[in-house]
Motif scaffolding. Structure first.
Motif, mmCIF file in Angstrom:
data_model
loop_
_atom_site.group_PDB
_atom_site.id
_atom_site.type_symbol
_atom_site.label_atom_id
_atom_site.label_comp_id
_atom_site.label_asym_id
_atom_site.label_seq_id
_atom_site.Cartn_x
_atom_site.Cartn_y
_atom_site.Cartn_z
ATOM 1 N N VAL A 207 0.367 -1.022 -0.093
ATOM 2 C CA VAL A 207 0.109 0.196 0.341
ATOM 3 C C VAL A 207 0.871 1.213 -0.191
ATOM 4 C CG1 VAL A 207 -1.856 1.504 1.419
ATOM 5 C CG2 VAL A 207 -1.681 -1.337 0.799
ATOM 6 N N ASP A 208 2.291 1.045 0.413
ATOM 7 C CA ASP A 208 2.964 2.211 0.888
ATOM 8 C C ASP A 208 3.372 2.762 -0.343
ATOM 9 O OD1 ASP A 208 2.101 2.330 3.797
ATOM 10 O OD2 ASP A 208 4.260 1.308 4.344
ATOM 11 N N ALA A 209 3.749 1.909 -1.035
ATOM 12 C CA ALA A 209 4.698 1.638 -2.621
ATOM 13 C C ALA A 209 3.808 2.615 -3.157
ATOM 14 C CB ALA A 209 5.422 0.721 -3.415
ATOM 15 N N VAL A 210 2.383 1.812 -3.305
ATOM 16 C CA VAL A 210 1.440 2.129 -4.837
ATOM 17 C C VAL A 210 1.077 3.322 -4.354
ATOM 18 C CG1 VAL A 210 -0.857 1.685 -5.116
ATOM 19 C CG2 VAL A 210 0.871 -0.169 -4.955
ATOM 20 N N GLU A 211 0.838 3.956 -2.793
ATOM 21 C CA GLU A 211 0.855 5.247 -2.586
ATOM 22 C C GLU A 211 1.469 6.507 -3.044
ATOM 23 O OE1 GLU A 211 -2.003 7.585 1.439
ATOM 24 O OE2 GLU A 211 -0.004 5.856 1.435
ATOM 25 N N ILE A 212 2.804 5.973 -3.358
ATOM 26 C CA ILE A 212 4.064 6.840 -3.322
ATOM 27 C C ILE A 212 3.611 7.004 -5.162
ATOM 28 C CG2 ILE A 212 6.054 7.066 -4.174
ATOM 29 C CD1 ILE A 212 4.651 7.949 -1.595
ATOM 30 N N ILE A 213 3.193 6.068 -5.729
ATOM 31 C CA ILE A 213 2.874 5.952 -7.465
ATOM 32 C C ILE A 213 1.669 7.061 -8.269
ATOM 33 C CG2 ILE A 213 2.838 4.947 -9.505
ATOM 34 C CD1 ILE A 213 5.401 5.009 -8.167
ATOM 35 N N MET A 214 0.972 6.744 -6.782
ATOM 36 C CA MET A 214 -0.218 7.509 -7.552
ATOM 37 C C MET A 214 -0.053 8.725 -7.033
ATOM 38 S SD MET A 214 -2.467 5.451 -8.679
ATOM 39 C CE MET A 214 -0.816 4.563 -9.373
ATOM 40 N N LEU A 215 0.707 9.320 -6.216
ATOM 41 C CA LEU A 215 0.717 10.842 -5.748
ATOM 42 C C LEU A 215 1.173 11.387 -6.943
ATOM 43 C CD1 LEU A 215 1.983 10.338 -2.160
ATOM 44 C CD2 LEU A 215 -0.120 11.073 -2.408
ATOM 45 N N VAL A 216 1.915 10.599 -7.861
ATOM 46 C CA VAL A 216 2.434 11.293 -8.909
ATOM 47 C C VAL A 216 1.740 10.868 -10.291
ATOM 48 C CG1 VAL A 216 4.187 11.382 -10.462
ATOM 49 C CG2 VAL A 216 4.687 10.956 -8.197
ATOM 50 N N ALA A 217 0.709 9.602 -10.318
ATOM 51 C CA ALA A 217 -0.189 9.646 -11.470
ATOM 52 C C ALA A 217 -1.179 9.944 -10.949
ATOM 53 C CB ALA A 217 -0.005 7.835 -11.742
ATOM 54 N N SER A 218 -2.094 9.579 -10.157
ATOM 55 C CA SER A 218 -3.605 9.704 -10.108
ATOM 56 C C SER A 218 -3.984 10.176 -8.608
ATOM 57 C CB SER A 218 -3.914 8.843 -10.291
ATOM 58 O OG SER A 218 -5.443 9.069 -10.216
ATOM 59 N N PRO A 219 -3.962 12.106 -8.439
ATOM 60 C CA PRO A 219 -2.957 12.388 -6.702
ATOM 61 C C PRO A 219 -3.974 12.125 -6.393
ATOM 62 C CG PRO A 219 -2.397 13.576 -8.822
ATOM 63 C CD PRO A 219 -3.010 12.867 -9.331
ATOM 64 N N ASN A 220 -5.971 12.310 -6.860
ATOM 65 C CA ASN A 220 -7.181 12.139 -6.093
ATOM 66 C C ASN A 220 -6.653 10.503 -5.344
ATOM 67 O OD1 ASN A 220 -7.649 14.562 -6.159
ATOM 68 N ND2 ASN A 220 -8.182 14.345 -8.516
ATOM 69 N N THR A 221 -6.587 9.497 -6.022
ATOM 70 C CA THR A 221 -6.812 8.285 -5.629
ATOM 71 C C THR A 221 -6.001 8.194 -4.077
ATOM 72 O OG1 THR A 221 -5.975 7.231 -7.281
ATOM 73 C CG2 THR A 221 -5.806 6.088 -5.866
ATOM 74 N N THR A 222 -7.282 7.900 -3.089
ATOM 75 C CA THR A 222 -7.550 7.805 -1.723
ATOM 76 C C THR A 222 -6.156 6.739 -0.799
ATOM 77 O OG1 THR A 222 -8.702 6.870 -1.589
ATOM 78 C CG2 THR A 222 -8.937 8.946 -0.865
ATOM 79 N N ARG A 223 -5.462 6.496 -0.260
ATOM 80 C CA ARG A 223 -5.484 5.363 0.672
ATOM 81 C C ARG A 223 -6.080 4.484 0.978
ATOM 82 N NH1 ARG A 223 -0.619 4.061 3.834
ATOM 83 N NH2 ARG A 223 -0.041 2.086 4.732
ATOM 84 N N GLN A 224 -7.104 4.148 1.079
ATOM 85 C CA GLN A 224 -8.614 3.572 1.269
ATOM 86 C C GLN A 224 -8.892 3.393 -0.386
ATOM 87 O OE1 GLN A 224 -10.074 2.600 4.347
ATOM 88 N NE2 GLN A 224 -10.404 0.929 2.787
ATOM 89 N N GLN A 225 -8.773 3.425 -1.301
ATOM 90 C CA GLN A 225 -9.454 2.818 -2.432
ATOM 91 C C GLN A 225 -8.684 2.297 -2.884
ATOM 92 O OE1 GLN A 225 -9.694 6.811 -4.640
ATOM 93 N NE2 GLN A 225 -11.480 6.800 -4.526
ATOM 94 N N ILE A 226 -6.448 2.371 -2.356
ATOM 95 C CA ILE A 226 -5.904 1.518 -2.637
ATOM 96 C C ILE A 226 -5.537 -0.140 -1.954
ATOM 97 C CG2 ILE A 226 -3.552 0.901 -2.363
ATOM 98 C CD1 ILE A 226 -2.769 4.182 -3.064
ATOM 99 N N VAL A 227 -6.356 0.500 -0.282
ATOM 100 C CA VAL A 227 -6.071 -1.219 0.103
ATOM 101 C C VAL A 227 -8.152 -1.488 -0.385
ATOM 102 C CG1 VAL A 227 -7.043 -1.254 2.663
ATOM 103 C CG2 VAL A 227 -5.868 0.406 2.369
ATOM 104 N N THR A 228 -8.937 -1.271 -0.813
ATOM 105 C CA THR A 228 -10.083 -1.837 -1.048
ATOM 106 C C THR A 228 -9.114 -2.774 -2.391
ATOM 107 O OG1 THR A 228 -11.281 -0.191 0.120
ATOM 108 C CG2 THR A 228 -12.579 -2.050 -2.184
#
Length: 266
Positions: A235-256
Protein backbone atom coordinates in the motif's frame (compact mmCIF):
# COMPACT_ATOMS: atom_id res chain seq x y z
CA UNK A 1 9.65 13.42 -7.96
CA UNK A 2 8.20 13.63 -11.46
CA UNK A 3 5.59 16.32 -12.06
CA UNK A 4 3.88 14.59 -14.98
CA UNK A 5 0.62 12.75 -14.28
CA UNK A 6 -1.39 10.13 -16.12
CA UNK A 7 -3.98 12.81 -16.86
CA UNK A 8 -1.29 14.84 -18.65
CA UNK A 9 -0.12 11.71 -20.45
CA UNK A 10 -3.64 11.10 -21.78
CA UNK A 11 -3.84 14.66 -23.11
CA UNK A 12 -0.36 14.70 -24.66
CA UNK A 13 0.59 11.88 -26.98
CA UNK A 14 4.33 12.67 -26.76
CA UNK A 15 4.49 11.87 -23.01
CA UNK A 16 5.76 8.35 -22.35
CA UNK A 17 5.01 6.24 -19.24
CA UNK A 18 8.64 6.44 -18.17
CA UNK A 19 8.30 10.25 -18.04
CA UNK A 20 6.14 9.82 -14.94
CA UNK A 21 8.94 8.07 -13.06
CA UNK A 22 11.80 10.21 -11.79
CA UNK A 23 14.94 8.60 -10.40
CA UNK A 24 13.98 9.71 -6.89
CA UNK A 25 10.47 8.32 -7.19
CA UNK A 26 11.77 5.00 -8.47
CA UNK A 27 14.28 4.73 -5.61
CA UNK A 28 11.62 5.43 -2.97
CA UNK A 29 9.29 2.89 -4.60
CA UNK A 30 12.05 0.25 -4.79
CA UNK A 31 13.03 0.77 -1.16
CA UNK A 32 9.44 0.45 0.05
CA UNK A 33 8.96 -2.69 -2.01
CA UNK A 34 12.28 -4.22 -1.06
CA UNK A 35 13.44 -4.29 -4.67
CA UNK A 36 17.08 -3.75 -5.71
CA UNK A 37 17.84 -0.01 -5.83
CA UNK A 38 20.78 -0.18 -8.24
CA UNK A 39 22.10 -2.11 -11.23
CA UNK A 40 20.09 -4.40 -13.48
CA UNK A 41 17.52 -5.08 -10.76
CA UNK A 42 16.78 -1.37 -10.59
CA UNK A 43 16.20 -1.26 -14.35
CA UNK A 44 13.93 -4.30 -14.12
CA UNK A 45 11.89 -2.53 -11.46
CA UNK A 46 11.59 0.54 -13.69
CA UNK A 47 10.40 -1.65 -16.57
CA UNK A 48 7.81 -3.38 -14.40
CA UNK A 49 6.57 -0.09 -12.99
CA UNK A 50 6.39 1.46 -16.45
CA UNK A 51 4.31 -1.48 -17.68
CA UNK A 52 1.97 -1.11 -14.70
CA UNK A 53 1.53 2.60 -15.46
CA UNK A 54 0.80 1.75 -19.09
CA UNK A 55 -1.91 -0.63 -17.90
CA UNK A 56 -3.25 2.14 -15.65
CA UNK A 57 -3.39 4.60 -18.53
CA UNK A 58 -5.08 2.27 -21.00
CA UNK A 59 -7.62 1.25 -18.37
CA UNK A 60 -8.34 4.94 -17.69
CA UNK A 61 -8.90 5.51 -21.41
CA UNK A 62 -11.08 2.41 -21.59
CA UNK A 63 -13.16 3.68 -18.69
CA UNK A 64 -13.57 7.13 -20.20
CA UNK A 65 -14.61 5.63 -23.55
CA UNK A 66 -17.24 3.33 -22.05
CA UNK A 67 -20.60 4.06 -23.68
CA UNK A 68 -24.05 3.47 -22.20
CA UNK A 69 -25.38 -0.02 -22.83
CA UNK A 70 -28.16 1.42 -25.00
CA UNK A 71 -25.57 2.98 -27.30
CA UNK A 72 -23.66 -0.31 -27.50
CA UNK A 73 -26.86 -2.15 -28.40
CA UNK A 74 -27.55 0.39 -31.14
CA UNK A 75 -24.05 -0.06 -32.60
CA UNK A 76 -24.38 -3.84 -32.49
CA UNK A 77 -27.77 -3.68 -34.21
CA UNK A 78 -26.36 -1.49 -36.97
CA UNK A 79 -23.42 -3.84 -37.56
CA UNK A 80 -25.70 -6.90 -37.58
CA UNK A 81 -28.01 -5.21 -40.05
CA UNK A 82 -25.09 -4.30 -42.32
CA UNK A 83 -23.86 -7.90 -42.22
CA UNK A 84 -27.32 -9.11 -43.23
CA UNK A 85 -27.57 -6.58 -46.04
CA UNK A 86 -24.12 -7.49 -47.36
CA UNK A 87 -25.21 -11.15 -47.39
CA UNK A 88 -28.22 -10.23 -49.55
CA UNK A 89 -26.21 -8.03 -51.90
CA UNK A 90 -23.55 -10.67 -52.47
CA UNK A 91 -26.26 -13.22 -53.15
CA UNK A 92 -27.83 -10.82 -55.64
CA UNK A 93 -24.66 -10.89 -57.78
CA UNK A 94 -25.71 -14.34 -59.03
CA UNK A 95 -28.61 -12.72 -60.93
CA UNK A 96 -26.15 -11.01 -63.28
CA UNK A 97 -24.73 -13.34 -65.91
CA UNK A 98 -20.93 -13.63 -65.78
CA UNK A 99 -20.57 -10.98 -63.07
CA UNK A 100 -19.30 -13.31 -60.34
CA UNK A 101 -16.73 -14.70 -62.77
CA UNK A 102 -15.35 -11.22 -63.37
CA UNK A 103 -15.31 -10.43 -59.66
CA UNK A 104 -13.45 -13.69 -59.05
CA UNK A 105 -10.85 -12.75 -61.66
CA UNK A 106 -10.41 -9.35 -60.00
CA UNK A 107 -9.86 -10.97 -56.60
CA UNK A 108 -7.40 -13.56 -57.90
CA UNK A 109 -5.34 -10.98 -59.76
CA UNK A 110 -5.19 -8.46 -56.90
CA UNK A 111 -1.63 -8.48 -55.51
CA UNK A 112 -2.49 -6.43 -52.41
CA UNK A 113 -5.03 -8.61 -50.59
CA UNK A 114 -4.89 -8.69 -46.81
CA UNK A 115 -3.08 -11.78 -45.49
CA UNK A 116 -4.05 -13.65 -42.34
CA UNK A 117 -1.37 -14.99 -40.00
CA UNK A 118 -1.43 -18.32 -41.86
CA UNK A 119 -0.91 -16.57 -45.22
CA UNK A 120 -4.46 -17.02 -46.49
CA UNK A 121 -6.32 -14.20 -48.22
CA UNK A 122 -9.74 -13.47 -49.70
CA UNK A 123 -8.80 -15.82 -52.54
CA UNK A 124 -9.05 -18.70 -50.08
CA UNK A 125 -12.55 -17.66 -48.98
CA UNK A 126 -14.17 -17.79 -52.42
CA UNK A 127 -15.10 -20.60 -54.76
CA UNK A 128 -15.01 -20.64 -58.57
CA UNK A 129 -17.22 -19.08 -61.26
CA UNK A 130 -20.67 -19.25 -59.57
CA UNK A 131 -21.82 -18.67 -56.02
CA UNK A 132 -18.24 -17.66 -55.27
CA UNK A 133 -19.16 -15.96 -52.01
CA UNK A 134 -21.00 -18.89 -50.41
CA UNK A 135 -18.45 -19.42 -47.63
CA UNK A 136 -18.03 -15.68 -47.18
CA UNK A 137 -21.80 -15.26 -46.82
CA UNK A 138 -21.94 -18.03 -44.21
CA UNK A 139 -19.30 -16.14 -42.25
CA UNK A 140 -21.52 -13.08 -42.44
CA UNK A 141 -24.41 -15.12 -41.01
CA UNK A 142 -22.18 -16.22 -38.13
CA UNK A 143 -21.11 -12.62 -37.58
CA UNK A 144 -24.68 -11.38 -37.61
CA UNK A 145 -25.77 -14.00 -35.06
CA UNK A 146 -22.85 -13.24 -32.75
CA UNK A 147 -23.48 -9.50 -32.94
CA UNK A 148 -27.14 -10.01 -32.10
CA UNK A 149 -26.27 -12.33 -29.21
CA UNK A 150 -23.87 -9.74 -27.79
CA UNK A 151 -26.66 -7.16 -27.58
CA UNK A 152 -28.18 -7.04 -24.11
CA UNK A 153 -31.65 -5.56 -23.62
CA UNK A 154 -34.02 -5.69 -20.70
CA UNK A 155 -36.38 -8.61 -21.35
CA UNK A 156 -40.03 -8.04 -22.10
CA UNK A 157 -42.80 -10.40 -21.18
CA UNK A 158 -43.57 -13.07 -23.78
CA UNK A 159 -47.29 -12.54 -24.35
CA UNK A 160 -49.85 -12.71 -27.14
CA UNK A 161 -53.33 -11.28 -27.44
CA UNK A 162 -56.27 -13.63 -27.75
CA UNK A 163 -57.87 -12.77 -31.12
CA UNK A 164 -61.33 -13.68 -29.82
CA UNK A 165 -61.59 -11.55 -26.70
CA UNK A 166 -58.42 -9.43 -26.67
CA UNK A 167 -57.20 -10.99 -23.44
CA UNK A 168 -53.44 -11.11 -22.88
CA UNK A 169 -52.05 -14.64 -22.70
CA UNK A 170 -48.77 -15.22 -20.85
CA UNK A 171 -46.35 -17.49 -22.74
CA UNK A 172 -43.96 -17.97 -19.84
CA UNK A 173 -44.15 -18.42 -16.09
CA UNK A 174 -43.09 -15.79 -13.59
CA UNK A 175 -40.08 -17.95 -12.77
CA UNK A 176 -38.98 -18.09 -16.41
CA UNK A 177 -39.32 -14.33 -16.79
CA UNK A 178 -37.41 -13.77 -13.53
CA UNK A 179 -34.61 -16.02 -14.82
CA UNK A 180 -34.32 -13.96 -18.02
CA UNK A 181 -34.25 -10.76 -15.96
CA UNK A 182 -31.49 -12.21 -13.77
CA UNK A 183 -29.40 -13.08 -16.84
CA UNK A 184 -29.90 -9.59 -18.28
CA UNK A 185 -28.82 -7.91 -15.04
CA UNK A 186 -25.75 -10.14 -14.75
CA UNK A 187 -24.65 -9.40 -18.33
CA UNK A 188 -25.28 -5.70 -17.81
CA UNK A 189 -23.17 -5.70 -14.65
CA UNK A 190 -20.39 -7.69 -16.35
CA UNK A 191 -19.89 -5.09 -19.08
CA UNK A 192 -19.64 -2.24 -16.59
CA UNK A 193 -16.24 -1.20 -15.26
CA UNK A 194 -15.67 -0.52 -11.56
CA UNK A 195 -14.73 3.01 -10.53
CA UNK A 196 -11.25 1.81 -9.60
CA UNK A 197 -10.76 -0.09 -12.88
CA UNK A 198 -7.52 1.73 -13.73
CA UNK A 199 -6.07 1.14 -10.26
CA UNK A 200 -6.97 -2.55 -10.42
CA UNK A 201 -5.26 -2.92 -13.80
CA UNK A 202 -2.14 -1.21 -12.41
CA UNK A 203 -2.08 -3.74 -9.57
CA UNK A 204 -2.72 -6.74 -11.84
CA UNK A 205 0.22 -5.70 -13.99
CA UNK A 206 2.48 -5.13 -10.99
CA UNK A 207 1.50 -8.28 -9.07
CA UNK A 208 3.70 -10.88 -10.87
CA UNK A 209 6.85 -8.77 -10.52
CA UNK A 210 6.09 -7.90 -6.90
CA UNK A 211 5.43 -11.49 -5.89
CA UNK A 212 8.58 -12.71 -7.65
CA UNK A 213 10.95 -10.07 -6.28
CA UNK A 214 9.61 -8.45 -3.11
CA UNK A 215 10.14 -9.90 0.37
CA UNK A 216 6.80 -8.33 1.33
CA UNK A 217 3.49 -10.06 0.57
CA UNK A 218 1.14 -8.76 -2.11
CA UNK A 219 -1.51 -7.80 0.39
CA UNK A 220 -3.38 -4.79 1.75
CA UNK A 221 -2.09 -5.68 5.22
CA UNK A 222 -3.89 -5.46 8.54
CA UNK A 223 -5.62 -2.49 10.11
CA UNK A 224 -3.92 -1.08 13.20
CA UNK A 225 -6.05 1.13 15.37
CA UNK A 226 -3.00 2.92 16.79
CA UNK A 227 -1.94 3.99 13.30
CA UNK A 228 -5.54 4.50 12.14
CA UNK A 229 -4.69 2.72 8.88
CA UNK A 230 -3.56 -0.56 7.40
CA UNK A 231 0.13 -1.37 7.59
CA UNK A 232 1.39 -2.70 4.27
CA UNK A 233 4.56 -2.10 2.24
CA UNK A 234 2.53 -2.68 -0.92
CA UNK A 235 0.00 0.00 0.00
CA UNK A 236 2.81 2.41 0.88
CA UNK A 237 4.61 1.77 -2.41
CA UNK A 238 1.47 2.09 -4.55
CA UNK A 239 0.44 5.23 -2.68
CA UNK A 240 3.77 6.88 -3.58
CA UNK A 241 3.17 6.15 -7.27
CA UNK A 242 -0.46 7.29 -7.20
CA UNK A 243 0.60 10.62 -5.66
CA UNK A 244 2.26 11.25 -9.01
CA UNK A 245 0.06 9.31 -11.42
CA UNK A 246 -3.36 10.07 -9.95
CA UNK A 247 -3.24 12.39 -6.90
CA UNK A 248 -6.97 12.04 -6.18
CA UNK A 249 -6.55 8.33 -5.40
CA UNK A 250 -6.89 7.75 -1.67
CA UNK A 251 -5.11 5.22 0.50
CA UNK A 252 -8.42 3.52 1.29
CA UNK A 253 -9.12 3.12 -2.43
CA UNK A 254 -5.72 1.46 -2.82
CA UNK A 255 -6.46 -0.89 0.09
CA UNK A 256 -9.82 -1.86 -1.39
CA UNK A 257 -8.39 -2.36 -4.88
CA UNK A 258 -5.57 -4.58 -3.59
CA UNK A 259 -8.09 -6.70 -1.66
CA UNK A 260 -10.26 -7.13 -4.76
CA UNK A 261 -7.34 -7.90 -7.08
CA UNK A 262 -5.76 -10.31 -4.62
CA UNK A 263 -9.08 -12.12 -4.32
CA UNK A 264 -9.40 -12.41 -8.12
CA UNK A 265 -5.84 -13.75 -8.46
CA UNK A 266 -6.14 -16.41 -5.78
Amino acid sequence: MAKARVEDWIDQEDIEPKDLISADLLKVFANLAGFPSDGLGFEATKTALTSALEAFMWARLEQEALHPESAENKALDAAAQDASQLYDKLLLLQDYSGLEKRVEASIRSNPNLYEFDDGKTLRDLISTRRNIFRAYRELLVDLQVCLENTSNRQPKRHVIEDPDNGAVIELETDEEYAARMKTWRARSKERALPKDHALREFLRSLAPYWEANSPHPFTEGMYFKEANQTVSQLVDAVEIIMLVASPNTTRQQIVTAIRDVRSSLS
